[in-house]
Design a protein around this motif. Structure first.
Motif, short mmCIF file in Angstrom:
data_model
loop_
_atom_site.label_atom_id
_atom_site.label_comp_id
_atom_site.label_asym_id
_atom_site.label_seq_id
_atom_site.Cartn_x
_atom_site.Cartn_y
_atom_site.Cartn_z
N HIS A 162 0.93 -1.20 0.17
CA HIS A 162 0.22 -0.02 0.03
C HIS A 162 0.83 1.16 0.50
O HIS A 162 2.28 1.29 0.64
N GLN A 163 0.33 2.69 -0.70
CA GLN A 163 1.20 3.82 -1.20
C GLN A 163 -0.11 4.36 -1.23
O GLN A 163 -0.38 4.59 -1.37
N LYS A 164 0.75 5.95 -0.64
CA LYS A 164 0.01 6.89 -2.04
C LYS A 164 0.91 7.12 -2.60
O LYS A 164 1.47 6.96 -2.83
N PHE A 165 -0.07 7.62 -3.83
CA PHE A 165 -0.50 8.13 -5.04
C PHE A 165 -0.12 9.27 -5.91
O PHE A 165 -1.25 10.14 -5.39
N THR A 166 0.27 10.17 -6.42
CA THR A 166 0.10 10.87 -7.19
C THR A 166 -0.06 10.95 -8.44
O THR A 166 0.70 10.36 -8.86
N VAL A 167 -0.46 10.74 -9.82
CA VAL A 167 -1.51 10.84 -10.88
C VAL A 167 0.13 11.76 -11.91
O VAL A 167 -0.11 13.26 -11.25
N SER A 168 1.03 11.48 -12.28
CA SER A 168 1.82 11.65 -12.85
C SER A 168 1.43 12.28 -14.46
O SER A 168 0.65 11.85 -14.63
N ALA A 169 2.46 13.64 -15.08
CA ALA A 169 2.25 13.54 -16.35
C ALA A 169 2.35 12.32 -17.53
O ALA A 169 3.55 11.51 -16.81
N THR A 170 1.68 12.05 -18.82
CA THR A 170 2.31 11.49 -19.66
C THR A 170 3.48 10.88 -19.60
O THR A 170 4.09 12.29 -19.55
#
Length: 170
Positions: A162-170
């Motif tokens: 389990h981790q926190k995530f942040t969507v990054s650019a393509t």
């Protein structure tokens, strides 16, 4: 600030391929072929995914009296109940049954990305945040209320990471 209703404000996507960086998936990885938005195919009333408890560490400095108690590692788990979709002849539906087929792969590892806050049908966007879970799937199990409601199965999720995530650019 007003409170927000949770109803229909969770997006949960299942991926068969692990993103290169789990804590910063690229927008293209979350929308790749095979990625499934699964919230519209699972039962709302028993949706469970997240922390299930926390171990303790009972080690303290020798100069302190008594027994120490501090938070240790957290445990994660969950279960999902996908609906069973059938065509007019009673055969499993290929299109609507994709989620059931994915979650029915006992022992398979899948990668779940959960976002809470925006409408669940809102597409992923750069900067979205949430929780990432690497899970091993248990066996599909008929529910105890098998003869009431819709046909469905429940699968236990064995969380490996389990981790926190942040969507990054393509």
């Amino acid at each position: 600030m007003p409170k927000s209703l949770a109803d229909a404000n969770i997006r949960l996507d299942a991926l068969k391929a692990k993103p290169a960086v789990a804590s910063a998936p690229k927008l293209s990885e979350l929308s790749a072929v095979g990625a499934l938005a699964i919230m519209c195919f699972i039962n709302k009333s028993d949706y469970a995914l997240g922390a299930t408890g926390q171990d303790t560490v009972d080690e303290i400095e020798a100069c302190k009296k008594g027994k120490g108690n501090a938070p240790g590692p957290a445990s994660y788990g969950g279960s999902l109940t996908p609906f069973v979709y059938r065509d007019a002849e009673g055969a499993l539906s290929v299109d609507e049954g994709k989620v059931l087929a994915l979650l029915g792969e006992e022992g398979a590892t899948i990668y779940l990305y959960e976002r809470e806050g925006k409408a669940g049908t809102s597409p992923w966007a750069v900067g979205d945040t949430g929780d990432y879970y690497e899970v091993v799937l248990g066996v599909l199990t008929p529910p105890s209320d098998r003869f009431s409601g819709y046909e469905k199965r429940t699968v236990q999720l064995f969380v490996q990471d389990h981790q926190k995530f942040t969507v990054s650019a393509t």
